[in-house]
Design an enzyme around this catalytic site. Structure first.
Site, PDB file in Angstrom:
ATOM      1  N   CYS A   1       0.823  -1.205   0.000  1.00  0.00           N
ATOM      2  CA  CYS A   1       0.000   0.000   0.000  1.00  0.00           C
ATOM      3  C   CYS A   1       0.862   1.261   0.000  1.00  0.00           C
ATOM      4  O   CYS A   1       1.647   1.474   0.927  1.00  0.00           O
ATOM      5  CB  CYS A   1      -0.922   0.001   1.213  1.00  0.00           C
ATOM      6  SG  CYS A   1      -2.037  -1.412   1.292  1.00  0.00           S
TER       7      CYS A   1
ATOM      8  N   ASP B   1       7.041   3.426  -1.485  1.00  0.00           N
ATOM      9  CA  ASP B   1       7.933   4.503  -1.923  1.00  0.00           C
ATOM     10  C   ASP B   1       8.050   4.458  -3.445  1.00  0.00           C
ATOM     11  O   ASP B   1       8.454   3.441  -4.014  1.00  0.00           O
ATOM     12  CB  ASP B   1       9.310   4.309  -1.285  1.00  0.00           C
ATOM     13  CG  ASP B   1      10.242   5.486  -1.528  1.00  0.00           C
ATOM     14  OD1 ASP B   1       9.959   6.301  -2.431  1.00  0.00           O
ATOM     15  OD2 ASP B   1      11.255   5.586  -0.817  1.00  0.00           O
TER      16      ASP B   1
END
Length: 306
Positions: A200, A203
């Site tokens: 989720c 980066d």
């Protein structure tokens, strides 16, 4: 009648600097004291609750020690961490050597089930907290590489367990570890152990030279396929369209994953939870940003189909 001479600009600047320094020192001291108190509570809780037999059990903690939810402002941490750095992480040589009773302290080693659901890069634990009641019979694990964020989730779970200890559901099936999934995932999970994996708002690593640090790559997908059982699902969500396209491309190209339909995504309860539960997802919603979802099913190994 005497009058006070006005301060020159240099004196004013010195006073302002001294005041700012004192304020910063006070903030740092408060944060340090808070972290030390939380660490003591965390250690006491784990020591008391992890005892495998009633005879060895220690007295319960006073409710006022653990019942307060942690405050994020005392867990300051950089937004991202370099996955290739040496973070002095602890990890088992083999999954069989992992003592999961320290992560799930309300279970004794004899009664402990295997982790089935993993949130990779769990952040502040929003998804974990909402997934828990939906799968009360499954152990759910968050993996987070940042130390203070991991501590926050640990303290959050301790507080929630205390607050809900008299309820039918009390968050006992949730746990978090500080770990680097890009390096040590097979050290924690056996072949085909997991049924669901969540990625989720990872980066995005915008610079091209940083793309190798993205959490979805050809090599890493093979590791995810190893720990994911046949029919298991990989869930991805991001607010960065370029990263979404990257993840879709690599998952589409991998022979052990097949994309699930939009209709499936609309009906799956985990997608709804993933869409709204994470702190990052809530921030995107507040800023009226877009969210891109893609879910993939783990296919059988080619050798098994012959």
């Amino acid at each position: 009648m005497s009058s006070t001479a006005p301060l020159d600009s240099k004196a004013t600047e010195q006073i302002t600097t001294a005041a700012e320094s004192k304020h910063n020192e006070t903030q740092a001291t408060r944060r340090k004291r808070y972290r030390e108190a939380q660490e003591q509570t965390r250690n006491k809780h784990l020591r008391f609750q992890a005892s495998p037999t009633p005879e060895e059990a220690s007295p319960e903690l006073p409710s006022d020690e653990v019942a307060k939810l942690p405050q994020k402002r005392f867990y300051r941490q950089r937004a991202h961490s370099n996955p290739f750095s040496d973070h002095n992480l602890e990890y088992p040589v083999l999954p069989s050597q992992m003592d999961w009773s320290t992560i799930y302290p309300h279970y004794t080693p004899a009664s402990l089930r295997k982790v089935e659901i993993a949130d990779i890069g769990c952040g502040f634990g929003g998804l974990l907290i909402d997934l828990g009641p939906q799968f009360p019979e499954s152990l759910i694990l968050g993996m987070e590489i940042r130390v203070q964020v991991t501590n926050y989730v640990q303290d959050r779970l301790i507080a929630l367990r205390e607050i809900h200890k008299a309820d039918a559901y009390n968050y006992d099936n949730l746990g978090v570890i500080r770990g680097n999934a890009m390096k040590f995932l097979p050290n924690f999970f056996t072949k085909g152990q997991l049924s669901k994996m969540f990625f989720c708002f990872p980066d995005p690593h915008f610079k091209q030279r940083k793309h190798k640090a993205r959490i979805i790559t050809n090599t890493l997908l093979s590791e995810y396929a190893y720990v994911l059982r046949e029919g298991g699902v990989v869930y991805t969500i991001t607010d960065v369209e370029d990263l979404h396209n990257w993840m879709v491309k690599h998952l589409d190209e991998h022979p052990l994953f097949e994309r699930l339909s939009k209709e499936w995504e609309e009906q799956d309860p985990c997608v709804k939870i993933m869409y709204n539960s994470t702190e990052e997802g809530q921030k995107v919603a507040r800023n009226q940003g877009s969210k891109y979802v893609a879910c993939y099913k783990r296919l059988p190994n080619p050798d098994d189909c012959e």
